[in-house]
Scaffold this motif. Structure first.
Motif, PDB file in Angstrom:
ATOM      1  N   ALA A 210      49.783 -42.846  46.068  1.00 57.76           N
ATOM      2  CA  ALA A 210      49.307 -41.674  46.202  1.00 57.76           C
ATOM      3  C   ALA A 210      50.387 -40.388  45.759  1.00 57.76           C
ATOM      4  CB  ALA A 210      48.684 -41.254  47.671  1.00 57.76           C
ATOM      5  N   ILE A 211      51.621 -40.638  46.213  1.00 56.13           N
ATOM      6  CA  ILE A 211      52.406 -39.614  46.019  1.00 56.13           C
ATOM      7  C   ILE A 211      52.848 -39.526  44.493  1.00 56.13           C
ATOM      8  CG2 ILE A 211      55.111 -39.158  46.551  1.00 56.13           C
ATOM      9  CD1 ILE A 211      54.709 -40.215  49.303  1.00 56.13           C
ATOM     10  N   LYS A 212      53.119 -40.785  43.963  1.00 55.95           N
ATOM     11  CA  LYS A 212      53.376 -40.917  42.419  1.00 55.95           C
ATOM     12  C   LYS A 212      52.393 -40.507  41.586  1.00 55.95           C
ATOM     13  CE  LYS A 212      54.050 -44.439  39.041  1.00 55.95           C
ATOM     14  NZ  LYS A 212      53.934 -45.950  38.837  1.00 55.95           N
ATOM     15  N   ASN A 213      51.180 -40.605  41.838  1.00 54.02           N
ATOM     16  CA  ASN A 213      49.932 -40.018  41.275  1.00 54.02           C
ATOM     17  C   ASN A 213      50.013 -38.472  41.305  1.00 54.02           C
ATOM     18  OD1 ASN A 213      49.144 -42.476  40.169  1.00 54.02           O
ATOM     19  ND2 ASN A 213      47.620 -42.729  41.938  1.00 54.02           N
ATOM     20  N   THR A 214      50.110 -37.885  42.431  1.00 52.82           N
ATOM     21  CA  THR A 214      50.130 -36.535  42.787  1.00 52.82           C
ATOM     22  C   THR A 214      51.250 -35.801  41.930  1.00 52.82           C
ATOM     23  OG1 THR A 214      49.189 -36.902  44.834  1.00 52.82           O
ATOM     24  CG2 THR A 214      50.175 -34.733  44.558  1.00 52.82           C
ATOM     25  N   ALA A 215      52.469 -36.581  42.057  1.00 52.64           N
ATOM     26  CA  ALA A 215      53.539 -36.016  41.309  1.00 52.64           C
ATOM     27  C   ALA A 215      53.398 -35.850  39.927  1.00 52.64           C
ATOM     28  CB  ALA A 215      54.817 -36.760  41.805  1.00 52.64           C
TER      29      ALA A 215
ATOM     30  N   VAL B 173      52.816 -29.199  51.762  1.00 50.04           N
ATOM     31  CA  VAL B 173      51.428 -29.054  52.517  1.00 50.04           C
ATOM     32  C   VAL B 173      50.306 -29.195  51.243  1.00 50.04           C
ATOM     33  CG1 VAL B 173      49.715 -27.498  53.699  1.00 50.04           C
ATOM     34  CG2 VAL B 173      52.205 -27.721  54.438  1.00 50.04           C
ATOM     35  N   VAL B 174      50.480 -28.374  50.280  1.00 51.35           N
ATOM     36  CA  VAL B 174      49.272 -28.780  49.118  1.00 51.35           C
ATOM     37  C   VAL B 174      49.247 -30.104  48.540  1.00 51.35           C
ATOM     38  CG1 VAL B 174      48.802 -27.527  46.809  1.00 51.35           C
ATOM     39  CG2 VAL B 174      49.210 -26.092  48.702  1.00 51.35           C
ATOM     40  N   MET B 175      50.427 -30.493  48.201  1.00 47.01           N
ATOM     41  CA  MET B 175      50.477 -31.727  47.887  1.00 47.01           C
ATOM     42  C   MET B 175      50.090 -32.932  48.465  1.00 47.01           C
ATOM     43  SD  MET B 175      53.869 -31.373  45.512  1.00 47.01           S
ATOM     44  CE  MET B 175      53.772 -33.255  44.459  1.00 47.01           C
TER      45      MET B 175
ATOM     46  N   GLU C 247      48.122 -32.682  51.233  1.00 45.03           N
ATOM     47  CA  GLU C 247      46.472 -32.345  51.333  1.00 45.03           C
ATOM     48  C   GLU C 247      45.799 -32.878  50.195  1.00 45.03           C
ATOM     49  OE1 GLU C 247      44.274 -30.388  53.449  1.00 45.03           O
ATOM     50  OE2 GLU C 247      45.616 -29.853  54.933  1.00 45.03           O
ATOM     51  N   ALA C 248      46.176 -32.668  49.011  1.00 46.44           N
ATOM     52  CA  ALA C 248      45.352 -33.160  47.535  1.00 46.44           C
ATOM     53  C   ALA C 248      45.409 -34.624  47.885  1.00 46.44           C
ATOM     54  CB  ALA C 248      46.041 -32.705  46.625  1.00 46.44           C
ATOM     55  N   ALA C 249      46.745 -35.205  47.986  1.00 48.93           N
ATOM     56  CA  ALA C 249      46.833 -36.851  48.182  1.00 48.93           C
ATOM     57  C   ALA C 249      45.945 -37.351  49.175  1.00 48.93           C
ATOM     58  CB  ALA C 249      48.354 -37.044  48.082  1.00 48.93           C
ATOM     59  N   GLY C 250      45.953 -36.671  50.141  1.00 47.94           N
ATOM     60  CA  GLY C 250      45.164 -37.100  51.723  1.00 47.94           C
ATOM     61  C   GLY C 250      43.773 -37.204  51.054  1.00 47.94           C
ATOM     62  N   TRP C 251      43.167 -36.553  50.472  1.00 45.97           N
ATOM     63  CA  TRP C 251      41.687 -36.368  50.243  1.00 45.97           C
ATOM     64  C   TRP C 251      41.484 -37.560  49.318  1.00 45.97           C
ATOM     65  CZ3 TRP C 251      38.187 -35.139  53.500  1.00 45.97           C
ATOM     66  CH2 TRP C 251      38.513 -34.101  54.193  1.00 45.97           C
ATOM     67  N   VAL C 252      42.236 -37.687  48.461  1.00 45.95           N
ATOM     68  CA  VAL C 252      42.136 -38.741  47.260  1.00 45.95           C
ATOM     69  C   VAL C 252      42.215 -40.258  47.941  1.00 45.95           C
ATOM     70  CG1 VAL C 252      43.237 -39.932  45.218  1.00 45.95           C
ATOM     71  CG2 VAL C 252      42.943 -37.318  45.277  1.00 45.95           C
ATOM     72  N   LEU C 253      43.134 -39.984  48.856  1.00 50.06           N
ATOM     73  CA  LEU C 253      43.092 -41.652  49.510  1.00 50.06           C
ATOM     74  C   LEU C 253      41.977 -41.715  50.484  1.00 50.06           C
ATOM     75  CD1 LEU C 253      46.954 -41.816  51.037  1.00 50.06           C
ATOM     76  CD2 LEU C 253      45.764 -43.429  49.965  1.00 50.06           C
ATOM     77  N   ALA C 254      41.633 -40.637  51.159  1.00 49.06           N
ATOM     78  CA  ALA C 254      40.209 -40.599  51.991  1.00 49.06           C
ATOM     79  C   ALA C 254      39.025 -41.182  51.199  1.00 49.06           C
ATOM     80  CB  ALA C 254      39.863 -39.414  52.690  1.00 49.06           C
ATOM     81  N   ASN C 255      38.739 -40.615  49.942  1.00 49.03           N
ATOM     82  CA  ASN C 255      37.848 -40.952  49.210  1.00 49.03           C
ATOM     83  C   ASN C 255      38.006 -42.655  48.614  1.00 49.03           C
ATOM     84  OD1 ASN C 255      36.377 -38.586  49.410  1.00 49.03           O
ATOM     85  ND2 ASN C 255      37.690 -37.656  47.692  1.00 49.03           N
ATOM     86  N   GLU C 256      39.278 -42.920  48.481  1.00 48.40           N
ATOM     87  CA  GLU C 256      39.355 -44.107  47.892  1.00 48.40           C
ATOM     88  C   GLU C 256      39.116 -45.346  48.893  1.00 48.40           C
ATOM     89  OE1 GLU C 256      43.416 -44.583  46.257  1.00 48.40           O
ATOM     90  OE2 GLU C 256      42.758 -43.313  44.459  1.00 48.40           O
TER      91      GLU C 256
END
Length: 124
Positions: free
Chosen positions: A67-72, A101-103, A105-114
């Motif tokens: 998730a961190i890699k994809n967000t980055a 915080v922004v990154m 948050e974004a990665a967290g919602w991607v993870l939650a949906n997955e």
């Protein structure tokens, strides 16, 4: 995702994003990435529980790294700005936590949906 799950995810993601932001206050380039990894790992484990799943720490860490890699990769300017801002005294303590915080948050919602999709398939 039902409303109750959405509320739980929001609380988990937001609290972990704030923790990642706090960890990114330190003006040491690279330290934020380590803090993000730890934060994302615990966030992943908590999000799994929301959807009735369970995940081991190593698997959560692998998901967090992805998730961190994809967000980055999707936001390379933000990632670079976060780390470079730490080289400027004062500026880094404001910019880096905000971007973290922004990154997260974004990665967290991607993870939650997955994770919702993953555990919904197991129930079916």
């Amino acid at each position: 995702m039902n409303d109750e799950q959405k509320q739980k995810c929001h609380a988990i993601i937001h609290s972990h994003a704030v923790a990642a932001g706090a960890a990114n206050v330190a003006p040491i380039p690279g330290l934020g990435v380590a803090a993000d990894l730890v934060t994302m790992t615990t966030m992943t484990m908590s999000l799994c529980a929301v959807f009735g799943g369970r995940i081991e720490q190593e698997a959560a860490k692998a998901l967090a790294i992805a998730a961190i890699k994809n967000t980055a990769l999707k936001q390379p300017i933000k990632t670079l700005a976060r780390e470079l801002s730490k080289l400027v005294p004062g500026l880094g303590q404001v910019v880096a936590p905000s971007i973290a915080v922004v990154m997260v948050e974004a990665a967290g919602w991607v993870l939650a949906n997955e994770l919702e999709q993953k555990f919904a398939k197991k129930e079916a």
